[in-house]
Design an enzyme around this catalytic site. Structure first.
Site, PDB file in Angstrom:
ATOM      1  N   HIS A  82       0.842  -1.197   0.000  1.00 52.69           N
ATOM      2  CA  HIS A  82       0.000   0.000   0.000  1.00 52.69           C
ATOM      3  C   HIS A  82       0.884   1.256   0.000  1.00 52.69           C
ATOM      4  O   HIS A  82       1.869   1.309   0.717  1.00 52.69           O
ATOM      5  CB  HIS A  82      -0.906  -0.023   1.238  1.00 52.69           C
ATOM      6  CG  HIS A  82      -2.040   0.947   1.163  1.00 52.69           C
ATOM      7  ND1 HIS A  82      -1.871   2.310   1.272  1.00 52.69           N
ATOM      8  CD2 HIS A  82      -3.360   0.761   0.983  1.00 52.69           C
ATOM      9  CE1 HIS A  82      -3.047   2.914   1.164  1.00 52.69           C
ATOM     10  NE2 HIS A  82      -3.968   1.993   0.989  1.00 52.69           N
ATOM     11  N   GLY A 162       6.399  20.633  12.110  1.00 49.00           N
ATOM     12  CA  GLY A 162       7.542  19.763  12.388  1.00 49.00           C
ATOM     13  C   GLY A 162       8.795  20.205  11.645  1.00 49.00           C
ATOM     14  O   GLY A 162       8.801  21.244  10.976  1.00 49.00           O
ATOM     15  N   PRO A 168      14.262   9.741   9.046  1.00 53.12           N
ATOM     16  CA  PRO A 168      14.234   8.409   8.422  1.00 53.12           C
ATOM     17  C   PRO A 168      13.353   7.410   9.175  1.00 53.12           C
ATOM     18  O   PRO A 168      12.693   6.569   8.563  1.00 53.12           O
ATOM     19  CB  PRO A 168      15.691   7.953   8.459  1.00 53.12           C
ATOM     20  CG  PRO A 168      16.500   9.081   8.977  1.00 53.12           C
ATOM     21  CD  PRO A 168      15.602  10.129   9.504  1.00 53.12           C
TER      22      PRO A 168
END
Lengths: 293, 293
Positions: A82, A162, A168
């Site tokens: 997905h 943010g 990562p």
């Protein structure tokens, strides 16, 4: 009757169910939350949490859910079929009762701010996003997690909340508000996919059909039927009954009949009410609170 | 999903709301009861409590409600326009979910036994009554409270539970189980009550119509319409959509149209589902648990 908001939180973990369980425990520490559905899919490697309650409770539950997911999920190791861009991938807030889309947008923005404070880059989408070019989810998620680091270097794709730097482990999160979606399929007694494709054109927005209908034709090999598979993205403005009647009428032209239909996943009672109103001409005095189960 | 039973308790007090309040407090001492409706009518001098929950909880709540009503209501002083035979007049138990009519009958019998132990003569009706001549509520209640003392001297009308002697303060109680009832009205764009009466014949059981429909035609003077007012006493065997379509078709014969329709009071979601199934051909996979509000 008090305000009811729904959240549908998509996280990028659907194989390690011990992680899903911990995430579930975290958000269930908030009182007054009613779980509608928790659906883990191993192929997608993804879990969707659907729940509702008073808006502030839903906001708090979503913060705790997201914080736990960000803590436990490592996107550098994620594989799944997905499309996804982060550990907490997409979080739509959905107005259910006595609440406007604007209020749902405010909740999404507050949630985004919180998640940003945890070091996760956050993008707003749909009604929560003002910039036209980044309103649609597929545009924000283009290239998925793997392309994110490069894209974030482009000013056009600085996040709304943010850090501007790639994270990562978490990837990014997309949040916003959207109208309740209804997944509605109509099965036709033909095996001819070309007829299905012609019929789909009558309702599909992109082909000149109804504005709030996303539709494709699929072959159901085993049943020897063709399915018109639809996402009704605003059942108020494009009601279910109208789409049904249009497809019935178009199918008739090819001597094709409707075998049956499917309502998939959660369906808001308001959409059901619209159907009753149309077919039985129910007066406006009828309240959905009269319905019991 | 657990068993759900509904009770609809009709008590003979609708003017002195302090008594209604005390009765309400008494039954709400039981946990796990969800109140659907409490409706006091001063003309009728009657209050209807509708609530649901797990069968044993509903039984316990109904015992407490009835004991309090019997304590506070004095039938020797009662006046009201609605037919009645006792302080706790009629108590149907209604299967809602995962429960059979037989189980609801058992609950009604247990309730009747308890009320009898308090000195109230109790009659069972409908499925809870084996004797054909006393199954129907109007037959049991014939002559009402005022005729009860004389009737009870007749062996044919000895009660099923409780004392064989007339209790002037409480009168008698009728209890049993019945299928959920749906009150459904159809408003027609004609002022001609004779046309209304002809149309009613097409659906009314007593006139050759559908077995589970009780229907009359009424003049709505202000709206200048005629209303077909119906009690659908078994929506599974005689579904709402069928009655609607029959009336639409019969009205058409007189060049009369349906203005709108009314669903009055509580409506079971299962009846709604039947309507969806018919008009939208929803597949059997659809569960009412998918509906949220």
């Amino acid at each position: 009757m008090s305000k009811v908001l729904m959240a549908e939180v998509n996280i990028s973990e659907g194989t390690d169910l011990s992680i899903v369980e911990k995430v579930k425990e975290a958000f269930l520490t908030v009182d007054g939350i009613e779980v509608i559905d928790i659906d883990s899919n191993a192929d997608h490697n993804r879990t969707v949490f659907t729940y509702k309650g008073e808006p502030q409770n839903v906001l708090e539950a979503t913060k705790r859910l997201a914080a736990k997911a960000v803590e436990l999920i490592d996107m550098t190791k994620h594989k799944g079929s997905h499309p996804r861009i982060g550990a907490v991938d997409v979080v739509p807030f959905i107005p259910v009762r006595e609440i406007t889309t604007e209020e749902a947008v405010d909740i999404a923005k507050e949630f985004g701010k919180y998640l940003g404070s945890l070091g996760v880059p956050v993008y707003f989408y749909e009604d929560a996003q003002e910039k036209e070019y980044r309103k649609a989810l597929p545009k924000i998620r283009k290239g998925q997690y793997e392309a994110l680091e490069e894209r974030m270097k482009d000013e056009e794709w600085y996040p709304d909340e943010g850090p501007k730097e790639f994270n990562p482990k978490s990837g990014a999160t997309v949040t916003g508000a959207r109208f309740p979606l209804v997944a509605f399929n109509i099965n036709l007694d033909t095996e001819d996919i070309d007829i299905g494709k012609e019929i789909v054109k009558s309702v599909r927005a992109a082909a000149g059909g109804y504005t709030y209908v996303r539709a494709i034709a699929l072959s159901l090999e085993e049943k020897r039927q063709v399915q018109v598979s639809m996402n009704m993205i605003n059942y108020e403005k494009t009601p279910i009954h109208r789409v049904f009647e249009t497809i019935k009428s178009e199918a008739n032209r090819y001597n094709v009949n409707i075998v049956d239909t499917e309502l998939v996943g959660p369906v808001p009672i308001y959409a059901i009410r619209d159907i009753l109103d149309f077919y039985l001409r129910i007066s406006k005095d009828f309240s959905i609170d009269q319905i019991y189960s």
